[in-house]
Design a protein around this motif. Structure first.
Motif, mmCIF file in Angstrom:
data_model
loop_
_atom_site.group_PDB
_atom_site.id
_atom_site.type_symbol
_atom_site.label_atom_id
_atom_site.label_comp_id
_atom_site.label_asym_id
_atom_site.label_seq_id
_atom_site.Cartn_x
_atom_site.Cartn_y
_atom_site.Cartn_z
ATOM 1 N N UNK A 90 2.982 -9.989 -10.392
ATOM 2 C CA UNK A 90 1.636 -9.630 -10.833
ATOM 3 C C UNK A 90 0.565 -9.877 -9.769
ATOM 4 N N UNK A 91 -0.313 -8.868 -9.653
ATOM 5 C CA UNK A 91 -1.453 -8.967 -8.760
ATOM 6 C C UNK A 91 -2.589 -8.135 -9.341
ATOM 7 N N UNK A 92 -3.794 -8.410 -8.879
ATOM 8 C CA UNK A 92 -4.949 -7.596 -9.251
ATOM 9 C C UNK A 92 -5.480 -6.928 -7.986
ATOM 10 N N UNK A 93 -6.197 -5.843 -8.202
ATOM 11 C CA UNK A 93 -6.698 -5.033 -7.108
ATOM 12 C C UNK A 93 -8.067 -4.501 -7.508
ATOM 13 N N UNK A 94 -9.064 -4.549 -6.616
ATOM 14 C CA UNK A 94 -10.360 -3.962 -6.972
ATOM 15 C C UNK A 94 -10.181 -2.478 -7.333
ATOM 16 N N UNK A 95 -10.815 -2.066 -8.420
ATOM 17 C CA UNK A 95 -10.662 -0.686 -8.895
ATOM 18 C C UNK A 95 -11.040 0.354 -7.850
ATOM 19 N N UNK A 96 -12.035 0.060 -7.027
ATOM 20 C CA UNK A 96 -12.475 1.055 -6.052
ATOM 21 C C UNK A 96 -11.432 1.307 -4.964
ATOM 22 N N UNK A 97 -10.429 0.445 -4.854
ATOM 23 C CA UNK A 97 -9.353 0.646 -3.871
ATOM 24 C C UNK A 97 -8.158 1.406 -4.454
ATOM 25 N N UNK A 98 -8.133 1.620 -5.747
ATOM 26 C CA UNK A 98 -6.918 2.090 -6.418
ATOM 27 C C UNK A 98 -6.352 3.379 -5.820
ATOM 28 N N UNK A 99 -7.149 4.410 -5.639
ATOM 29 C CA UNK A 99 -6.619 5.695 -5.156
ATOM 30 C C UNK A 99 -6.043 5.584 -3.753
ATOM 31 N N UNK A 100 -6.784 4.984 -2.826
ATOM 32 C CA UNK A 100 -6.270 4.883 -1.459
ATOM 33 C C UNK A 100 -5.064 3.947 -1.406
ATOM 34 N N UNK A 101 -5.057 2.927 -2.240
ATOM 35 C CA UNK A 101 -3.908 2.025 -2.353
ATOM 36 C C UNK A 101 -2.663 2.810 -2.768
ATOM 37 N N UNK A 102 -2.786 3.612 -3.826
ATOM 38 C CA UNK A 102 -1.646 4.396 -4.311
ATOM 39 C C UNK A 102 -1.168 5.391 -3.254
ATOM 40 N N UNK A 103 -2.093 6.002 -2.546
ATOM 41 C CA UNK A 103 -1.719 6.933 -1.481
ATOM 42 C C UNK A 103 -0.926 6.220 -0.391
ATOM 43 N N UNK A 104 -1.377 5.041 0.006
ATOM 44 C CA UNK A 104 -0.678 4.305 1.064
ATOM 45 C C UNK A 104 0.693 3.831 0.603
ATOM 46 N N UNK A 105 0.796 3.387 -0.637
ATOM 47 C CA UNK A 105 2.108 2.993 -1.159
ATOM 48 C C UNK A 105 3.051 4.190 -1.116
ATOM 49 N N UNK A 106 2.575 5.352 -1.533
ATOM 50 C CA UNK A 106 3.408 6.559 -1.505
ATOM 51 C C UNK A 106 3.911 6.884 -0.115
ATOM 52 N N UNK A 107 3.051 6.773 0.881
ATOM 53 C CA UNK A 107 3.465 7.042 2.263
ATOM 54 C C UNK A 107 4.486 6.012 2.728
#
Length: 162
Positions: free
Chosen positions: A32-49
């Motif tokens: 479990x971790x938390x992430x600022x909401x404003x980072x969510x989209x770029x975070x998901x994109x980087x995980x995908x790459x």
């Protein structure tokens, strides 16, 4: 801000699937971790790459153990196989991405060197000792304490899986 976690399910899951009880058998890739909401989209994109370069990950069921704050949660440790990118490598890569996007880890003592890959028993079933499994994807789950559920937010397939 809700908590997130990365898992690799042994039993099939789909994006949007909701679990009000335990999700199916899985290996926790990142706790479990938390992430600022404003980072969510770029975070998901980087995980995908990052995940694109991983082939299916191979594991074998290891010894039984007990985890949790009271050492009363039965689990089956897993042994990460492979000479290239393994479950341990994936854990490290995702951890770096979480860190880069200002993620806060709930229990840091169980991350990095403290990571112990395992399958938690679900309905009395985990893996058998010596059982071989090929993990074909990872998923991001979101924990909603108010509704007492976990939701599969995103699933990424590893390279070469259908």
């Amino acid at each position: 801000m809700s908590e997130l976690l990365f898992t690799s399910s042994i039993d099939p899951v789909k994006e949007g699937q909701v679990f009000t009880e335990s999700p199916p058998r899985h290996v926790t890739v990142w706790q479990y971790f938390t992430l600022p909401d404003f980072h969510r989209k770029t975070f998901l994109d980087e995980v995908g790459r990052a995940v694109e370069g991983f082939s299916p990950l191979e594991i074998i069921g290891g010894a039984e153990d007990k985890f949790g704050p009271n050492n009363d949660v039965p689990v089956r440790r897993v042994i990460a196989l492979g000479t290239g990118a393994t479950l341990i490598t994936l854990h490290a890569v995702l951890g770096e991405i979480i860190r880069r996007y200002d993620g806060v880890i709930r229990d840091p003592q169980y991350a990095w060197e403290g990571y112990n890959p395992h399958v938690t028993y679900v309905n009395g079933k985990a893996l058998d000792e010596g059982e071989y499994v090929k993990l074909s994807h990872i998923e991001l789950m979101e924990k909603d304490d108010a509704l007492k559920q976990k939701v599969v937010r995103k699933v990424w397939d590893f390279e070469g899986t259908e």
